[in-house]
Design an enzyme around this catalytic site. Structure first.
Site, PDB file in Angstrom:
ATOM      1  N   GLN A 248     -25.400  42.478 -33.461  1.00  0.00           N
ATOM      2  CA  GLN A 248     -26.440  42.710 -32.448  1.00  0.00           C
ATOM      3  C   GLN A 248     -25.836  42.599 -31.060  1.00  0.00           C
ATOM      4  O   GLN A 248     -25.067  41.684 -30.779  1.00  0.00           O
ATOM      5  CB  GLN A 248     -27.529  41.633 -32.620  1.00  0.00           C
ATOM      6  N   THR A 249     -26.198  43.539 -30.198  1.00  0.00           N
ATOM      7  CA  THR A 249     -25.785  43.421 -28.812  1.00  0.00           C
ATOM      8  C   THR A 249     -26.758  44.155 -27.904  1.00  0.00           C
ATOM      9  O   THR A 249     -27.343  45.166 -28.297  1.00  0.00           O
ATOM     10  CB  THR A 249     -24.365  43.973 -28.588  1.00  0.00           C
ATOM     11  N   ARG A 250     -26.937  43.619 -26.716  1.00  0.00           N
ATOM     12  CA  ARG A 250     -27.684  44.318 -25.663  1.00  0.00           C
ATOM     13  C   ARG A 250     -26.763  44.589 -24.481  1.00  0.00           C
ATOM     14  O   ARG A 250     -27.211  45.096 -23.457  1.00  0.00           O
ATOM     15  CB  ARG A 250     -28.893  43.479 -25.210  1.00  0.00           C
TER      16      ARG A 250
ATOM     17  N   HIS B  40     -17.176  44.578 -25.377  1.00  0.00           N
ATOM     18  CA  HIS B  40     -15.943  44.166 -24.704  1.00  0.00           C
ATOM     19  C   HIS B  40     -14.976  43.556 -25.714  1.00  0.00           C
ATOM     20  O   HIS B  40     -15.253  43.514 -26.921  1.00  0.00           O
ATOM     21  CB  HIS B  40     -16.242  43.212 -23.544  1.00  0.00           C
TER      22      HIS B  40
ATOM     23  N   HIS C  74     -16.183  40.889 -28.185  1.00  0.00           N
ATOM     24  CA  HIS C  74     -16.969  41.487 -29.260  1.00  0.00           C
ATOM     25  C   HIS C  74     -16.048  42.140 -30.292  1.00  0.00           C
ATOM     26  O   HIS C  74     -16.215  41.956 -31.505  1.00  0.00           O
ATOM     27  CB  HIS C  74     -17.902  42.566 -28.700  1.00  0.00           C
TER      28      HIS C  74
ATOM     29  N   GLY D  42     -22.675  34.874 -32.419  1.00  0.00           N
ATOM     30  CA  GLY D  42     -21.675  34.397 -31.475  1.00  0.00           C
ATOM     31  C   GLY D  42     -22.213  33.358 -30.529  1.00  0.00           C
ATOM     32  O   GLY D  42     -23.231  32.703 -30.781  1.00  0.00           O
ATOM     33  N   ARG D  43     -21.535  33.223 -29.419  1.00  0.00           N
ATOM     34  CA  ARG D  43     -21.925  32.252 -28.400  1.00  0.00           C
ATOM     35  C   ARG D  43     -23.221  32.677 -27.722  1.00  0.00           C
ATOM     36  O   ARG D  43     -23.385  33.814 -27.323  1.00  0.00           O
ATOM     37  CB  ARG D  43     -20.788  32.155 -27.373  1.00  0.00           C
ATOM     38  N   ASP D  44     -24.174  31.751 -27.617  1.00  0.00           N
ATOM     39  CA  ASP D  44     -25.416  31.942 -26.870  1.00  0.00           C
ATOM     40  C   ASP D  44     -26.117  33.241 -27.256  1.00  0.00           C
ATOM     41  O   ASP D  44     -26.518  34.025 -26.397  1.00  0.00           O
ATOM     42  CB  ASP D  44     -25.137  31.912 -25.360  1.00  0.00           C
ATOM     43  N   HIS D  45     -26.286  33.466 -28.551  1.00  0.00           N
ATOM     44  CA  HIS D  45     -26.921  34.687 -29.049  1.00  0.00           C
ATOM     45  C   HIS D  45     -28.344  34.809 -28.478  1.00  0.00           C
ATOM     46  O   HIS D  45     -29.136  33.888 -28.562  1.00  0.00           O
ATOM     47  CB  HIS D  45     -26.979  34.647 -30.583  1.00  0.00           C
ATOM     48  N   ALA D  46     -28.642  35.984 -27.925  1.00  0.00           N
ATOM     49  CA  ALA D  46     -29.974  36.300 -27.379  1.00  0.00           C
ATOM     50  C   ALA D  46     -30.401  35.340 -26.282  1.00  0.00           C
ATOM     51  O   ALA D  46     -31.590  35.209 -25.991  1.00  0.00           O
ATOM     52  CB  ALA D  46     -31.031  36.336 -28.490  1.00  0.00           C
TER      53      ALA D  46
END
Length: 392
Positions: free
Chosen positions: A198-200, A204, A207, A292-296
Protein backbone atom coordinates in the site's frame (compact mmCIF):
# COMPACT_ATOMS: atom_id res chain seq x y z
CA UNK A 1 -7.36 -20.59 4.17
CA UNK A 2 -8.19 -22.49 0.99
CA UNK A 3 -5.40 -23.38 -1.42
CA UNK A 4 -7.58 -25.11 -4.00
CA UNK A 5 -8.66 -22.29 -6.33
CA UNK A 6 -7.07 -19.28 -4.70
CA UNK A 7 -4.08 -18.93 -2.44
CA UNK A 8 -6.23 -17.24 0.19
CA UNK A 9 -9.93 -16.95 0.98
CA UNK A 10 -11.62 -13.53 1.03
CA UNK A 11 -12.31 -12.00 4.44
CA UNK A 12 -15.47 -13.59 5.76
CA UNK A 13 -15.11 -16.53 3.35
CA UNK A 14 -16.89 -15.19 0.25
CA UNK A 15 -16.05 -12.41 -2.19
CA UNK A 16 -18.93 -9.93 -2.25
CA UNK A 17 -20.39 -8.74 -5.57
CA UNK A 18 -22.83 -5.83 -5.37
CA UNK A 19 -22.68 -4.76 -9.00
CA UNK A 20 -26.21 -4.72 -10.38
CA UNK A 21 -27.09 -7.30 -13.00
CA UNK A 22 -28.37 -5.91 -16.32
CA UNK A 23 -31.93 -6.70 -15.18
CA UNK A 24 -31.45 -5.00 -11.81
CA UNK A 25 -29.83 -1.99 -13.45
CA UNK A 26 -32.74 -1.59 -15.85
CA UNK A 27 -35.21 -1.81 -12.99
CA UNK A 28 -33.34 0.78 -10.93
CA UNK A 29 -33.05 3.13 -13.92
CA UNK A 30 -36.79 2.88 -14.55
CA UNK A 31 -37.38 4.15 -11.00
CA UNK A 32 -34.65 6.79 -11.05
CA UNK A 33 -36.96 9.81 -11.19
CA UNK A 34 -39.14 8.55 -8.36
CA UNK A 35 -36.49 7.60 -5.79
CA UNK A 36 -35.32 9.95 -3.04
CA UNK A 37 -31.75 11.07 -3.67
CA UNK A 38 -28.59 11.25 -1.60
CA UNK A 39 -25.51 12.84 -3.11
CA UNK A 40 -22.24 11.11 -2.24
CA UNK A 41 -18.91 12.83 -1.70
CA UNK A 42 -15.69 11.50 -3.20
CA UNK A 43 -14.96 9.18 -0.28
CA UNK A 44 -18.47 7.72 -0.22
CA UNK A 45 -18.23 7.04 -3.97
CA UNK A 46 -14.97 5.14 -3.34
CA UNK A 47 -16.60 3.20 -0.51
CA UNK A 48 -19.57 2.30 -2.70
CA UNK A 49 -17.23 1.02 -5.40
CA UNK A 50 -15.10 -0.97 -2.94
CA UNK A 51 -18.17 -2.61 -1.41
CA UNK A 52 -19.55 -3.46 -4.86
CA UNK A 53 -16.38 -5.09 -6.23
CA UNK A 54 -15.71 -7.08 -3.05
CA UNK A 55 -12.74 -5.03 -1.86
CA UNK A 56 -14.53 -4.51 1.47
CA UNK A 57 -15.78 -8.12 1.81
CA UNK A 58 -17.70 -9.18 3.85
CA UNK A 59 -19.51 -5.80 3.81
CA UNK A 60 -22.53 -5.71 1.49
CA UNK A 61 -23.47 -2.13 2.28
CA UNK A 62 -22.99 0.76 4.66
CA UNK A 63 -22.78 -0.34 8.30
CA UNK A 64 -25.76 -0.58 10.61
CA UNK A 65 -25.49 0.62 14.20
CA UNK A 66 -24.61 -2.77 15.68
CA UNK A 67 -21.68 -3.23 13.30
CA UNK A 68 -20.63 0.40 13.62
CA UNK A 69 -20.59 0.42 17.42
CA UNK A 70 -18.58 -2.75 17.69
CA UNK A 71 -16.09 -1.67 15.01
CA UNK A 72 -15.51 1.63 16.82
CA UNK A 73 -14.99 0.03 20.24
CA UNK A 74 -13.60 -3.45 19.48
CA UNK A 75 -12.41 -3.49 15.84
CA UNK A 76 -14.91 -6.23 15.06
CA UNK A 77 -18.18 -6.54 13.19
CA UNK A 78 -21.26 -7.65 15.11
CA UNK A 79 -20.58 -11.26 14.07
CA UNK A 80 -17.06 -11.13 15.51
CA UNK A 81 -15.11 -10.78 12.26
CA UNK A 82 -12.15 -8.41 12.52
CA UNK A 83 -12.82 -4.99 10.96
CA UNK A 84 -10.95 -1.85 11.92
CA UNK A 85 -12.53 1.16 10.14
CA UNK A 86 -16.18 2.24 10.06
CA UNK A 87 -17.62 2.28 6.55
CA UNK A 88 -20.66 4.51 6.85
CA UNK A 89 -22.83 6.92 4.88
CA UNK A 90 -23.60 10.13 6.77
CA UNK A 91 -26.16 12.80 5.93
CA UNK A 92 -27.54 15.98 7.47
CA UNK A 93 -30.63 15.83 9.70
CA UNK A 94 -33.00 17.33 7.13
CA UNK A 95 -31.92 14.77 4.53
CA UNK A 96 -32.35 11.86 6.94
CA UNK A 97 -35.80 13.09 8.00
CA UNK A 98 -37.07 12.82 4.43
CA UNK A 99 -35.98 9.19 4.00
CA UNK A 100 -38.06 6.16 5.02
CA UNK A 101 -36.55 2.94 6.30
CA UNK A 102 -37.43 -0.03 4.10
CA UNK A 103 -37.27 1.92 0.86
CA UNK A 104 -34.71 2.37 -1.90
CA UNK A 105 -32.55 5.48 -2.18
CA UNK A 106 -30.87 6.74 -5.31
CA UNK A 107 -27.17 7.43 -4.80
CA UNK A 108 -25.66 10.15 -6.98
CA UNK A 109 -22.00 11.08 -7.42
CA UNK A 110 -20.80 14.68 -6.82
CA UNK A 111 -21.75 15.53 -10.42
CA UNK A 112 -25.35 14.47 -9.79
CA UNK A 113 -25.13 11.28 -11.85
CA UNK A 114 -27.09 8.20 -10.74
CA UNK A 115 -24.47 5.57 -9.80
CA UNK A 116 -25.97 3.34 -7.12
CA UNK A 117 -28.83 2.31 -4.89
CA UNK A 118 -29.12 1.92 -1.12
CA UNK A 119 -31.84 -0.23 0.46
CA UNK A 120 -32.31 1.79 3.64
CA UNK A 121 -32.70 -0.48 6.65
CA UNK A 122 -31.70 1.89 9.44
CA UNK A 123 -31.03 5.52 10.35
CA UNK A 124 -29.04 6.23 13.50
CA UNK A 125 -27.13 8.92 15.34
CA UNK A 126 -23.53 8.47 16.36
CA UNK A 127 -20.94 10.12 18.60
CA UNK A 128 -18.27 11.83 16.50
CA UNK A 129 -15.89 12.40 19.43
CA UNK A 130 -16.13 8.74 20.42
CA UNK A 131 -15.31 7.64 16.89
CA UNK A 132 -12.42 10.09 16.65
CA UNK A 133 -10.78 8.97 19.89
CA UNK A 134 -11.22 5.26 19.20
CA UNK A 135 -10.44 5.14 15.48
CA UNK A 136 -7.96 8.00 15.04
CA UNK A 137 -6.60 8.09 18.61
CA UNK A 138 -7.17 11.84 18.69
CA UNK A 139 -10.00 14.35 18.63
CA UNK A 140 -7.77 17.04 17.15
CA UNK A 141 -9.65 18.66 14.26
CA UNK A 142 -6.32 19.30 12.51
CA UNK A 143 -6.00 15.56 11.89
CA UNK A 144 -7.26 15.08 8.28
CA UNK A 145 -9.37 12.03 9.12
CA UNK A 146 -10.91 13.67 12.18
CA UNK A 147 -11.57 16.81 10.15
CA UNK A 148 -13.59 14.81 7.61
CA UNK A 149 -15.47 13.10 10.47
CA UNK A 150 -16.36 16.40 12.16
CA UNK A 151 -17.53 17.93 8.88
CA UNK A 152 -19.88 15.11 7.92
CA UNK A 153 -23.57 14.78 8.81
CA UNK A 154 -24.80 13.54 12.22
CA UNK A 155 -26.99 10.68 10.90
CA UNK A 156 -25.79 7.42 9.37
CA UNK A 157 -27.79 5.59 6.72
CA UNK A 158 -27.40 1.81 6.74
CA UNK A 159 -28.27 -0.90 4.26
CA UNK A 160 -27.17 -3.01 1.33
CA UNK A 161 -26.02 -1.25 -1.82
CA UNK A 162 -25.82 -1.88 -5.53
CA UNK A 163 -23.44 -0.17 -7.95
CA UNK A 164 -25.31 0.40 -11.21
CA UNK A 165 -22.32 -0.53 -13.35
CA UNK A 166 -18.56 -0.81 -13.12
CA UNK A 167 -17.17 1.87 -15.42
CA UNK A 168 -13.51 1.97 -16.47
CA UNK A 169 -11.41 4.34 -14.38
CA UNK A 170 -11.23 7.71 -16.20
CA UNK A 171 -7.45 7.99 -15.80
CA UNK A 172 -6.06 4.48 -15.17
CA UNK A 173 -8.32 2.00 -16.99
CA UNK A 174 -5.58 -0.56 -17.67
CA UNK A 175 -4.68 -0.64 -13.98
CA UNK A 176 -8.26 -1.07 -12.77
CA UNK A 177 -7.90 -4.65 -11.61
CA UNK A 178 -10.74 -5.69 -9.31
CA UNK A 179 -10.49 -8.58 -6.80
CA UNK A 180 -12.04 -11.18 -9.12
CA UNK A 181 -9.49 -10.29 -11.80
CA UNK A 182 -6.45 -10.05 -9.52
CA UNK A 183 -7.23 -13.49 -8.11
CA UNK A 184 -7.51 -14.87 -11.63
CA UNK A 185 -4.20 -13.26 -12.59
CA UNK A 186 -2.47 -14.79 -9.56
CA UNK A 187 -3.82 -18.22 -10.50
CA UNK A 188 -2.71 -17.86 -14.10
CA UNK A 189 0.79 -16.90 -12.99
CA UNK A 190 0.90 -19.84 -10.60
CA UNK A 191 1.56 -17.56 -7.64
CA UNK A 192 0.77 -19.24 -4.31
CA UNK A 193 2.14 -16.44 -2.14
CA UNK A 194 1.56 -12.78 -3.00
CA UNK A 195 2.60 -9.73 -1.01
CA UNK A 196 0.54 -6.56 -1.22
CA UNK A 197 2.03 -3.09 -0.90
CA UNK A 198 0.00 0.00 0.00
CA UNK A 199 1.20 3.48 -0.79
CA UNK A 200 -0.19 6.97 -1.24
CA UNK A 201 3.27 8.47 -1.92
CA UNK A 202 5.63 8.32 -4.91
CA UNK A 203 7.74 5.20 -4.75
CA UNK A 204 11.30 5.68 -3.50
CA UNK A 205 14.38 3.61 -2.70
CA UNK A 206 13.20 2.60 0.77
CA UNK A 207 9.96 1.27 -0.72
CA UNK A 208 11.92 -0.52 -3.42
CA UNK A 209 14.20 -2.12 -0.83
CA UNK A 210 11.46 -3.58 1.37
CA UNK A 211 9.43 -4.73 -1.64
CA UNK A 212 12.42 -6.62 -3.02
CA UNK A 213 13.18 -8.11 0.40
CA UNK A 214 9.62 -9.42 0.41
CA UNK A 215 9.98 -10.71 -3.16
CA UNK A 216 12.85 -12.92 -1.98
CA UNK A 217 10.27 -14.77 0.13
CA UNK A 218 7.02 -14.78 -1.90
CA UNK A 219 6.08 -15.54 -5.50
CA UNK A 220 4.75 -12.15 -6.55
CA UNK A 221 4.33 -8.48 -5.62
CA UNK A 222 0.95 -6.75 -5.91
CA UNK A 223 1.86 -3.06 -6.03
CA UNK A 224 -1.42 -1.40 -5.12
CA UNK A 225 -1.25 2.42 -4.84
CA UNK A 226 -4.29 4.20 -3.48
CA UNK A 227 -5.97 6.59 -5.94
CA UNK A 228 -9.03 7.66 -3.93
CA UNK A 229 -9.33 10.87 -1.96
CA UNK A 230 -6.15 12.03 -0.18
CA UNK A 231 -4.91 15.21 1.50
CA UNK A 232 -4.53 18.28 -0.70
CA UNK A 233 -0.75 18.34 -0.25
CA UNK A 234 -0.25 14.66 -1.21
CA UNK A 235 1.31 14.04 -4.62
CA UNK A 236 -1.50 13.59 -7.22
CA UNK A 237 -2.33 10.04 -8.27
CA UNK A 238 -1.37 10.51 -11.93
CA UNK A 239 2.13 11.63 -10.94
CA UNK A 240 2.54 8.70 -8.57
CA UNK A 241 1.39 6.24 -11.22
CA UNK A 242 3.95 7.53 -13.72
CA UNK A 243 6.65 7.12 -11.08
CA UNK A 244 5.60 3.48 -10.52
CA UNK A 245 5.65 2.82 -14.26
CA UNK A 246 9.13 4.33 -14.62
CA UNK A 247 10.52 2.31 -11.74
CA UNK A 248 8.89 -0.99 -12.74
CA UNK A 249 10.13 -0.61 -16.31
CA UNK A 250 13.77 -0.39 -15.34
CA UNK A 251 14.30 -1.88 -11.91
CA UNK A 252 11.88 -4.80 -11.33
CA UNK A 253 11.45 -8.26 -12.89
CA UNK A 254 8.36 -7.86 -15.06
CA UNK A 255 7.05 -11.38 -14.47
CA UNK A 256 6.89 -11.00 -10.70
CA UNK A 257 5.03 -7.70 -10.23
CA UNK A 258 1.46 -6.58 -10.94
CA UNK A 259 0.62 -2.88 -10.72
CA UNK A 260 -3.03 -2.06 -9.99
CA UNK A 261 -4.96 0.85 -8.51
CA UNK A 262 -6.75 0.79 -5.16
CA UNK A 263 -9.90 2.94 -5.45
CA UNK A 264 -10.12 3.51 -1.68
CA UNK A 265 -9.94 6.87 0.05
CA UNK A 266 -7.32 7.51 2.74
CA UNK A 267 -8.47 7.84 6.34
CA UNK A 268 -5.00 8.53 7.84
CA UNK A 269 -5.99 6.32 10.78
CA UNK A 270 -2.52 4.88 11.33
CA UNK A 271 -2.63 1.50 13.13
CA UNK A 272 -6.30 0.81 12.46
CA UNK A 273 -5.89 1.65 8.80
CA UNK A 274 -2.97 -0.77 8.56
CA UNK A 275 -5.37 -3.58 9.54
CA UNK A 276 -7.96 -2.18 7.13
CA UNK A 277 -5.44 -2.09 4.28
CA UNK A 278 -4.30 -5.64 5.02
CA UNK A 279 -7.86 -7.01 4.90
CA UNK A 280 -8.50 -5.20 1.60
CA UNK A 281 -5.41 -6.86 0.07
CA UNK A 282 -6.57 -10.21 1.46
CA UNK A 283 -9.77 -9.70 -0.55
CA UNK A 284 -7.69 -9.02 -3.66
CA UNK A 285 -5.96 -12.37 -3.10
CA UNK A 286 -2.76 -11.42 -1.29
CA UNK A 287 -1.37 -13.83 1.30
CA UNK A 288 1.08 -11.31 2.79
CA UNK A 289 1.06 -7.57 3.40
CA UNK A 290 3.97 -5.17 3.92
CA UNK A 291 3.70 -2.96 6.99
CA UNK A 292 6.43 -0.38 7.16
CA UNK A 293 7.22 2.57 9.35
CA UNK A 294 4.23 4.72 10.39
CA UNK A 295 1.81 3.01 7.99
CA UNK A 296 -1.12 5.31 7.06
CA UNK A 297 0.15 7.84 9.58
CA UNK A 298 0.08 11.61 9.48
CA UNK A 299 1.86 14.22 11.58
CA UNK A 300 2.92 12.95 15.00
CA UNK A 301 -0.34 11.29 15.99
CA UNK A 302 1.02 7.72 16.04
CA UNK A 303 4.13 6.00 17.30
CA UNK A 304 6.67 4.97 14.67
CA UNK A 305 5.76 1.27 14.75
CA UNK A 306 2.25 1.37 16.25
CA UNK A 307 0.88 0.13 12.91
CA UNK A 308 2.94 -3.03 13.35
CA UNK A 309 2.15 -3.60 17.02
CA UNK A 310 -1.60 -3.60 16.37
CA UNK A 311 -1.35 -6.85 14.39
CA UNK A 312 -0.29 -8.58 17.60
CA UNK A 313 -3.72 -7.83 19.09
CA UNK A 314 -5.30 -10.50 16.85
CA UNK A 315 -4.81 -14.20 16.32
CA UNK A 316 -3.22 -14.96 12.92
CA UNK A 317 -6.24 -16.97 11.80
CA UNK A 318 -8.56 -14.03 12.55
CA UNK A 319 -6.74 -11.84 10.07
CA UNK A 320 -5.94 -14.56 7.55
CA UNK A 321 -3.12 -12.55 5.98
CA UNK A 322 0.51 -12.45 7.12
CA UNK A 323 1.97 -9.02 7.99
CA UNK A 324 5.55 -8.52 6.87
CA UNK A 325 6.97 -5.93 9.26
CA UNK A 326 9.88 -3.78 8.13
CA UNK A 327 11.90 -1.21 10.00
CA UNK A 328 12.68 2.22 8.60
CA UNK A 329 14.91 1.73 5.55
CA UNK A 330 17.69 4.15 4.61
CA UNK A 331 20.78 4.42 2.45
CA UNK A 332 23.86 3.38 4.41
CA UNK A 333 26.92 5.39 3.32
CA UNK A 334 29.27 2.91 5.01
CA UNK A 335 28.05 -0.17 3.13
CA UNK A 336 26.79 1.91 0.16
CA UNK A 337 23.45 0.18 -0.08
CA UNK A 338 19.89 0.30 1.23
CA UNK A 339 19.51 -1.19 4.70
CA UNK A 340 17.72 -0.98 8.05
CA UNK A 341 19.12 -0.91 11.56
CA UNK A 342 18.81 -4.72 11.54
CA UNK A 343 21.34 -5.07 8.73
CA UNK A 344 23.50 -1.93 8.83
CA UNK A 345 26.45 -1.30 11.17
CA UNK A 346 26.24 2.44 10.47
CA UNK A 347 25.89 5.30 12.90
CA UNK A 348 22.96 7.73 12.51
CA UNK A 349 25.26 10.16 10.72
CA UNK A 350 25.95 7.54 8.06
CA UNK A 351 22.28 7.08 7.18
CA UNK A 352 20.41 8.99 4.47
CA UNK A 353 16.65 8.99 4.72
CA UNK A 354 14.17 11.63 3.70
CA UNK A 355 10.46 11.90 4.36
CA UNK A 356 7.92 12.60 1.64
CA UNK A 357 7.45 16.05 3.17
CA UNK A 358 11.17 16.83 2.87
CA UNK A 359 11.23 15.64 -0.73
CA UNK A 360 8.33 17.92 -1.63
CA UNK A 361 10.17 20.81 0.04
CA UNK A 362 13.33 20.02 -1.95
CA UNK A 363 11.41 19.92 -5.22
CA UNK A 364 9.73 23.24 -4.49
CA UNK A 365 13.19 24.73 -3.96
CA UNK A 366 14.25 23.34 -7.34
CA UNK A 367 16.43 20.60 -5.86
CA UNK A 368 16.39 16.97 -6.98
CA UNK A 369 16.26 14.34 -4.22
CA UNK A 370 19.60 12.53 -3.99
CA UNK A 371 19.95 9.20 -5.85
CA UNK A 372 20.34 7.50 -2.47
CA UNK A 373 16.69 8.37 -1.82
CA UNK A 374 15.07 8.27 -5.25
CA UNK A 375 16.01 6.75 -8.59
CA UNK A 376 17.06 9.65 -10.88
CA UNK A 377 14.33 8.94 -13.43
CA UNK A 378 11.68 9.08 -10.70
CA UNK A 379 13.11 12.27 -9.22
CA UNK A 380 13.10 13.88 -12.66
CA UNK A 381 9.45 12.93 -13.18
CA UNK A 382 8.49 14.42 -9.82
CA UNK A 383 10.31 17.65 -10.67
CA UNK A 384 8.66 17.82 -14.08
CA UNK A 385 5.21 17.22 -12.57
CA UNK A 386 5.70 19.94 -9.98
CA UNK A 387 6.82 22.33 -12.75
CA UNK A 388 9.84 23.62 -10.91
CA UNK A 389 13.19 24.55 -12.48
CA UNK A 390 15.71 22.04 -11.16
CA UNK A 391 19.28 22.87 -10.29
CA UNK A 392 21.68 19.98 -10.80
Amino acid sequence: MSYHLDAIAPHGGQLVNRIATPEQRQEFLSKADFLPRVQLDERAVSDLQMIAIGGFSPLTGFMNQEDYDRVVTEMRLANGNVWAIPVTLSVEEEVAASLKEGGFIRLDNPAGEFIGVLELTQKYRYDKSREAINVYRTDDSKHPGVQVLYNQGPIHLAGDVWLLQRDPHPFFPKYQIDPTTSRQMFREKGWKTIVGFQTRNPIHRAHEYIQKCALEIVDGLFLHPLVGATKEDDIPADVRMRCYEILLDGYYPKDRVILAINPSAMRYAGPREAIFHALIRKNYGCTHFIVGRDHAGVGNYYGTYDAQYIFDEFQPEELGIVPMKFEHAFYCTRTQQMATSKTSPSTPEERIHLSGTKVREMLRRGELPPPEFSRPEVAAELARAMRVPVTV
